[in-house]
Design a protein around this motif. Structure first.
Motif, mmCIF file in Angstrom:
data_model
loop_
_atom_site.group_PDB
_atom_site.id
_atom_site.type_symbol
_atom_site.label_atom_id
_atom_site.label_comp_id
_atom_site.label_asym_id
_atom_site.label_seq_id
_atom_site.Cartn_x
_atom_site.Cartn_y
_atom_site.Cartn_z
ATOM 1 N N LYS A 57 0.807 -1.231 0.000
ATOM 2 C CA LYS A 57 0.000 0.000 0.000
ATOM 3 C C LYS A 57 0.833 1.272 0.000
ATOM 4 O O LYS A 57 0.294 2.362 -0.105
ATOM 5 C CB LYS A 57 -0.878 0.054 1.274
ATOM 6 N N ARG A 59 2.041 2.198 2.698
ATOM 7 C CA ARG A 59 1.455 2.756 3.912
ATOM 8 C C ARG A 59 2.547 2.981 4.946
ATOM 9 O O ARG A 59 3.365 2.087 5.188
ATOM 10 C CB ARG A 59 0.409 1.788 4.462
ATOM 11 N N SER A 144 -8.035 -0.839 4.343
ATOM 12 C CA SER A 144 -8.694 -0.717 3.059
ATOM 13 C C SER A 144 -7.664 -0.988 1.963
ATOM 14 O O SER A 144 -6.491 -0.630 2.100
ATOM 15 C CB SER A 144 -9.298 0.682 2.909
ATOM 16 N N ASN A 146 -6.563 0.108 -0.812
ATOM 17 C CA ASN A 146 -6.174 1.166 -1.734
ATOM 18 C C ASN A 146 -4.704 1.520 -1.518
ATOM 19 O O ASN A 146 -4.150 1.231 -0.463
ATOM 20 C CB ASN A 146 -7.021 2.420 -1.473
ATOM 21 N N SER A 152 -10.846 4.799 -0.621
ATOM 22 C CA SER A 152 -11.007 3.367 -0.354
ATOM 23 C C SER A 152 -11.710 2.676 -1.521
ATOM 24 O O SER A 152 -12.572 3.266 -2.164
ATOM 25 C CB SER A 152 -11.840 3.162 0.919
ATOM 26 N N HIS A 236 -5.815 11.480 3.661
ATOM 27 C CA HIS A 236 -6.113 10.058 3.572
ATOM 28 C C HIS A 236 -7.078 9.691 2.443
ATOM 29 O O HIS A 236 -6.945 8.640 1.828
ATOM 30 C CB HIS A 236 -6.662 9.558 4.898
HETATM 31 MG MG MG Z 1 -7.940 3.204 4.628
#
Ligand code: MG
Ligand code: TXA
Length: 334
Positions: A57, A59, A144, A146, A152, A236
């Motif tokens: 991700k 992330r 999620s 994405n 999302s 986000h």
């Molecule tokens: Mg999320």
């Protein structure tokens, strides 16, 4: 795509679920539908598997993951102690779009919770998610599905767009029923705090908890009061286009004319009184307008009752504003 498999949203084919469960048990990544949005799942107790989620991700490691469970028996060993508010909420709203933050037990790897002492737990009702949890027989960590900073995914196509070959298998069960993420409520605080409005409304939580408050907003986070929920940064849910929000359709129309006069490509998010319909299509609309390459996306904000609170929150974030402080700087984390 080789790694996308169709699955019946009502009665998922056992052989498809078994294949996905095998990948999870072996430490791989599976994207799967829940009643809210698609999740990117990994074995929650396997630190190496969990690290793959962050990598896929893009992330940041400071943003903790939700751990999905099949039932209360699976949840219990993940918690340090059983809090009465947890029991109240779980018995009323599970399975469903409610994530409950509790003190974590030592079973949960630090990567999952971004080294926090708490863990976010959720029991989804989507038949595919429930079947996958049952077949895998293990808790599934899943944000999620994405790319970080994108809306999302509410359809498997969105997962393919963002993650494509970064995931071992994508279960395609069509559009997700709700379209906005779960409500995140922290019961380690007193009174309990809503860290993210979502599928279960504030009003329904208040019926069960009595006292429940809305956590410190993104604006406060930007002002340096600490992160209530690390994922709640303004960027986000941001689409690539600029998002502008209005209280009335008349204001929106005036602005649309002005922008067109400046030669701008203008897109609109469906204005409807049907808040469930708007929630269901919100993220898909943002993606579609982005793909069309519009410069500006305009929308009228819904009222904040019920699911409206979650929709307002996502729209304000897409616009780079926080729920409590429209007019705040477009910010994010330093
Ligand atoms: Mg999320
Ligand atoms: O509906 C949903 O919740 C979806 C589906 C897949 O279940 N999941 C989801 O996950 O939206 P994610 O990672 O995109 O959002 C989880 C939110 C983030 O804002 C994260 O910071 C917060 O929950 N969170 C997770 N663990 C937390 C914790 N221990 N304390 C506070 N916030 C936490």
């Amino acid at each position: 795509m080789k790694n996308v498999v169709k699955v019946d949203p009502q009665s998922p084919q056992p052989q498809v679920i078994e294949r996905a469960a095998g990948i999870l048990r072996a430490g791989g990544l599976v994207a799967f539908p829940t009643e809210t949005v698609y999740g990117l799942g990994a074995h929650a107790l396997d630190a190496a598997a969990v690290r793959k989620i962050f990598a896929a991700k893009d992330r940041p490691g400071w943003d903790p993951l939700i751990v999905h469970v099949r039932d209360l028996a699976m949840a219990r060993p993940l918690m340090k102690r059983l809090l009465p508010q947890f029991e109240l909420l779980a018995s009323r709203f599970w399975p469903g779009p409610l994530t409950i933050v509790v003190e974590k037990s030592s079973e949960i790897p630090a990567e999952v919770t971004a080294h926090r002492p708490t863990v976010a737990l959720r029991m989804p009702w989507h038949p595919v998610a429930a079947a996958l949890l049952a077949a895998a027989g293990l808790p599934i960590a899943a944000p999620s599905a994405n790319r970080f900073g994108r809306p999302s995914p509410t359809r498997a196509e969105h997962v393919v767009e963002d993650l494509a070959d970064r995931v071992d298998l994508i279960l395609d069960a069509g559009p997700t029923p709700l379209g906005v993420e779960s409500t995140v409520v922290d019961v380690t605080q007193s009174p309990p705090a809503i860290l993210r409005p979502g599928g279960v409304s504030r009003e329904r939580l208040a019926e069960v908890l009595g006292d429940v408050r809305l956590a410190t907003s993104v604006a406060d986070e930007i002002l340096g009061e600490g992160l209530a929920s690390p994922g709640m940064t303004a960027k986000h849910y941001a689409p690539r286009a600029t998002v502008e929000l209005f209280e009335t359709a008349k204001q929106l129309q005036t602005r649309a004319d002005e922008l067109r006069g400046q030669g701008k490509q203008v897109g609109f998010l469906t204005i409807t009184d049907d808040i469930e319909r708007l929630a269901h299509t919100l993220f898909a609309q943002l993606r579609t307008l982005d793909a069309q390459g519009v410069d500006v996306i305009l929308c009228v904000l819904p009222p904040s009752q019920g699911l409206g609170l979650a929709v307002r929150d996502r729209l304000l974030r897409a616009a780079g504003l926080s729920a409590n402080a429209s007019g705040a700087d477009k910010g994010g984390r330093p």
